[in-house]
Design an enzyme around this catalytic site. Structure first.
Site, PDB file in Angstrom:
ATOM      1  N   ASP A  13       0.867  -1.179   0.000  1.00  0.00           N
ATOM      2  CA  ASP A  13       0.000   0.000   0.000  1.00  0.00           C
ATOM      3  C   ASP A  13       0.902   1.227   0.000  1.00  0.00           C
ATOM      4  O   ASP A  13       2.123   1.126   0.171  1.00  0.00           O
ATOM      5  CB  ASP A  13      -0.910  -0.008   1.233  1.00  0.00           C
ATOM      6  CG  ASP A  13      -1.906   1.161   1.260  1.00  0.00           C
ATOM      7  OD1 ASP A  13      -2.267   1.655   0.173  1.00  0.00           O
ATOM      8  OD2 ASP A  13      -2.300   1.586   2.349  1.00  0.00           O
ATOM      9  N   SER A  14       0.295   2.393  -0.147  1.00  0.00           N
ATOM     10  CA  SER A  14       1.054   3.631  -0.151  1.00  0.00           C
ATOM     11  C   SER A  14       1.543   4.024   1.241  1.00  0.00           C
ATOM     12  O   SER A  14       2.448   4.837   1.372  1.00  0.00           O
ATOM     13  CB  SER A  14       0.209   4.769  -0.733  1.00  0.00           C
ATOM     14  OG  SER A  14      -0.971   4.930   0.032  1.00  0.00           O
ATOM     15  N   TYR A  45      -1.094   8.096  -2.663  1.00  0.00           N
ATOM     16  CA  TYR A  45      -1.206   7.790  -4.087  1.00  0.00           C
ATOM     17  C   TYR A  45      -2.472   8.394  -4.691  1.00  0.00           C
ATOM     18  O   TYR A  45      -2.554   8.588  -5.899  1.00  0.00           O
ATOM     19  CB  TYR A  45      -1.285   6.273  -4.305  1.00  0.00           C
ATOM     20  CG  TYR A  45       0.020   5.516  -4.195  1.00  0.00           C
ATOM     21  CD1 TYR A  45       1.196   6.117  -3.761  1.00  0.00           C
ATOM     22  CD2 TYR A  45       0.051   4.169  -4.539  1.00  0.00           C
ATOM     23  CE1 TYR A  45       2.370   5.398  -3.660  1.00  0.00           C
ATOM     24  CE2 TYR A  45       1.226   3.432  -4.451  1.00  0.00           C
ATOM     25  CZ  TYR A  45       2.379   4.040  -4.001  1.00  0.00           C
ATOM     26  OH  TYR A  45       3.529   3.310  -3.907  1.00  0.00           O
ATOM     27  N   GLY A  46      -3.475   8.659  -3.853  1.00  0.00           N
ATOM     28  CA  GLY A  46      -4.799   9.013  -4.354  1.00  0.00           C
ATOM     29  C   GLY A  46      -4.875  10.296  -5.142  1.00  0.00           C
ATOM     30  O   GLY A  46      -5.814  10.505  -5.908  1.00  0.00           O
ATOM     31  N   CYS A  76      -4.515  -1.335  -1.614  1.00  0.00           N
ATOM     32  CA  CYS A  76      -4.659   0.083  -1.959  1.00  0.00           C
ATOM     33  C   CYS A  76      -5.716   0.198  -3.046  1.00  0.00           C
ATOM     34  O   CYS A  76      -5.564  -0.402  -4.117  1.00  0.00           O
ATOM     35  CB  CYS A  76      -3.329   0.641  -2.459  1.00  0.00           C
ATOM     36  SG  CYS A  76      -3.396   2.356  -3.045  1.00  0.00           S
ATOM     37  N   ASN A  77      -6.777   0.936  -2.760  1.00  0.00           N
ATOM     38  CA  ASN A  77      -7.847   1.074  -3.739  1.00  0.00           C
ATOM     39  C   ASN A  77      -7.392   1.840  -4.972  1.00  0.00           C
ATOM     40  O   ASN A  77      -7.811   1.532  -6.096  1.00  0.00           O
ATOM     41  CB  ASN A  77      -9.043   1.786  -3.100  1.00  0.00           C
ATOM     42  CG  ASN A  77      -9.865   0.872  -2.229  1.00  0.00           C
ATOM     43  OD1 ASN A  77     -10.865   0.315  -2.653  1.00  0.00           O
ATOM     44  ND2 ASN A  77      -9.428   0.702  -0.985  1.00  0.00           N
ATOM     45  N   THR A  78      -6.529   2.836  -4.796  1.00  0.00           N
ATOM     46  CA  THR A  78      -6.052   3.618  -5.942  1.00  0.00           C
ATOM     47  C   THR A  78      -5.292   2.731  -6.911  1.00  0.00           C
ATOM     48  O   THR A  78      -5.510   2.773  -8.131  1.00  0.00           O
ATOM     49  CB  THR A  78      -5.156   4.773  -5.469  1.00  0.00           C
ATOM     50  OG1 THR A  78      -5.884   5.603  -4.555  1.00  0.00           O
ATOM     51  CG2 THR A  78      -4.695   5.617  -6.637  1.00  0.00           C
ATOM     52  N   GLU A 155      -3.412   8.817   8.693  1.00  0.00           N
ATOM     53  CA  GLU A 155      -1.961   8.671   8.812  1.00  0.00           C
ATOM     54  C   GLU A 155      -1.426   9.350  10.074  1.00  0.00           C
ATOM     55  O   GLU A 155      -0.495   8.872  10.709  1.00  0.00           O
ATOM     56  CB  GLU A 155      -1.271   9.277   7.581  1.00  0.00           C
ATOM     57  CG  GLU A 155      -1.494   8.502   6.300  1.00  0.00           C
ATOM     58  CD  GLU A 155      -0.548   7.317   6.160  1.00  0.00           C
ATOM     59  OE1 GLU A 155       0.335   7.161   7.019  1.00  0.00           O
ATOM     60  OE2 GLU A 155      -0.723   6.544   5.209  1.00  0.00           O
ATOM     61  N   CYS A 187     -11.086   3.111   0.506  1.00  0.00           N
ATOM     62  CA  CYS A 187      -9.665   3.360   0.726  1.00  0.00           C
ATOM     63  C   CYS A 187      -9.295   2.611   1.998  1.00  0.00           C
ATOM     64  O   CYS A 187     -10.034   2.675   2.991  1.00  0.00           O
ATOM     65  CB  CYS A 187      -9.381   4.853   0.885  1.00  0.00           C
ATOM     66  SG  CYS A 187      -7.673   5.237   1.376  1.00  0.00           S
ATOM     67  N   THR A 188      -8.176   1.899   1.982  1.00  0.00           N
ATOM     68  CA  THR A 188      -7.843   1.068   3.131  1.00  0.00           C
ATOM     69  C   THR A 188      -7.428   1.886   4.350  1.00  0.00           C
ATOM     70  O   THR A 188      -7.310   1.336   5.451  1.00  0.00           O
ATOM     71  CB  THR A 188      -6.722   0.061   2.782  1.00  0.00           C
ATOM     72  OG1 THR A 188      -5.632   0.752   2.180  1.00  0.00           O
ATOM     73  CG2 THR A 188      -7.256  -1.000   1.834  1.00  0.00           C
ATOM     74  N   HIS A 189      -7.223   3.183   4.194  1.00  0.00           N
ATOM     75  CA  HIS A 189      -6.997   4.041   5.356  1.00  0.00           C
ATOM     76  C   HIS A 189      -8.295   4.308   6.119  1.00  0.00           C
ATOM     77  O   HIS A 189      -8.286   4.498   7.338  1.00  0.00           O
ATOM     78  CB  HIS A 189      -6.426   5.403   4.925  1.00  0.00           C
ATOM     79  CG  HIS A 189      -5.022   5.373   4.444  1.00  0.00           C
ATOM     80  ND1 HIS A 189      -4.664   4.817   3.245  1.00  0.00           N
ATOM     81  CD2 HIS A 189      -3.876   5.852   4.997  1.00  0.00           C
ATOM     82  CE1 HIS A 189      -3.352   4.960   3.076  1.00  0.00           C
ATOM     83  NE2 HIS A 189      -2.859   5.580   4.124  1.00  0.00           N
TER      84      HIS A 189
END
Length: 273
Positions: A13-14, A45-46, A76-78, A155, A187-189
């Site tokens: 992931d980012s 990344y988004g 990561c969805n992006t 984050e 989004c995984t965040h």
């Protein structure tokens, strides 16, 4: 090419968000070794152009391939929106993304055939969720809403209080106005903000609204995939391990990774892509 079932799963992931997927994978597949790479030097990344995301994703994937992983999970969805086919073509390795499992879960949950998606600007612009939901059911209307502020909030650990609450409320307004009864956290965040998002959504839309965290759906699909390919690590090998790799600020990553995973980590190793 027959792969070794004893090899690790590669997940990337980012940044930190993909650890929500790692946690779900650990619950579903307790005997698997997992190597997680967070590209913390280039998060988020988004907001990047698709070509840039593909380039970053290839760098992450190649690093994990060099460590002999048996499959790649894009946490990561992006990246899942713009790069999985390129990765599958370039790499001699199974590649699984996070969008289709979440879309299928949303399609199964909706009662009024209106699904909302909170995601990064890049994921929304890609149209990946409407396509994935339509593949599950053409009757469903999908409404996307970019929610860029939620990534830095997650984050930085700002997951409670008025700042994330007001941000969530602002992003939920268009989805409430559209009358959705299911919202996918695209989004995984975002699962780090799940309690606030769910509370505000129920306040604005009603108690019937369902929030989909696709991490668990992803973990189930990965488990089924490994079983179908005879790649499950045998229980006799004992509990699996988690190795954490980052491209920047490993100490900062360590400080929050344990909280996201729900267990103490052995520390992150910094790598250069």
């Amino acid at each position: 090419m027959k792969r070794d079932a004893r090899a690790a799963l590669g997940v990337f992931d980012s940044g930190l968000g993909g650890l929500t997927v790692v946690r779900a994978l650990r619950e579903a597949l307790p005997h698997e070794d997992i190597i997680y790479l967070g590209d913390t030097a280039r998060v988020p990344y988004g907001t990047r152009a698709p070509e840039t995301v593909v380039r970053y994703a290839m760098a992450c994937a190649n690093h994990l391939v060099a460590r002999d992983v048996k499959a790649l999970v894009i946490a990561c969805n992006t990246v899942s929106a713009v790069a999985p086919e390129r990765l599958r073509v370039e790499l001699d390795l199974p590649v699984l993304g996070v969008i289709e499992p979440g879309a299928r879960a949303a399609a199964a949950a909706t009662k009024n055939f209106k699904v909302g998606v909170l995601a990064t600007a890049g994921t929304i612009a890609s149209g990946a969720y409407p396509r994935a939901v339509a593949a599950a059911s053409t009757r469903i209307e999908t409404v996307g809403q970019p929610a860029p502020l939620l990534v830095p909030l997650a984050e930085e650990g700002w997951v409670t209080g008025d700042v994330p609450r007001l941000a969530a409320r602002r992003y939920l307004e268009p989805l409430a106005e559209a009358g959705v009864d299911v919202i996918v956290l695209g989004c995984t965040h975002y699962p780090l903000l799940f309690p606030i998002i769910e509370r505000e959504a129920k306040d604005m839309i009603g108690e019937h609204v369902t929030i989909i965290d696709s991490a668990h759906a992803v973990a189930l699909e990965v488990a089924n995939f490994l079983e179908g390919r005879e790649l499950l690590r045998e229980a006799s090998h004992g509990p699996g391990s988690i190795q954490l790799l980052v491209t920047d600020r490993p100490k900062s990553f360590d400080d929050t990774a344990s909280r996201f995973l729900g267990s103490v980590t052995n520390g992150a190793e910094q790598v250069d892509l």
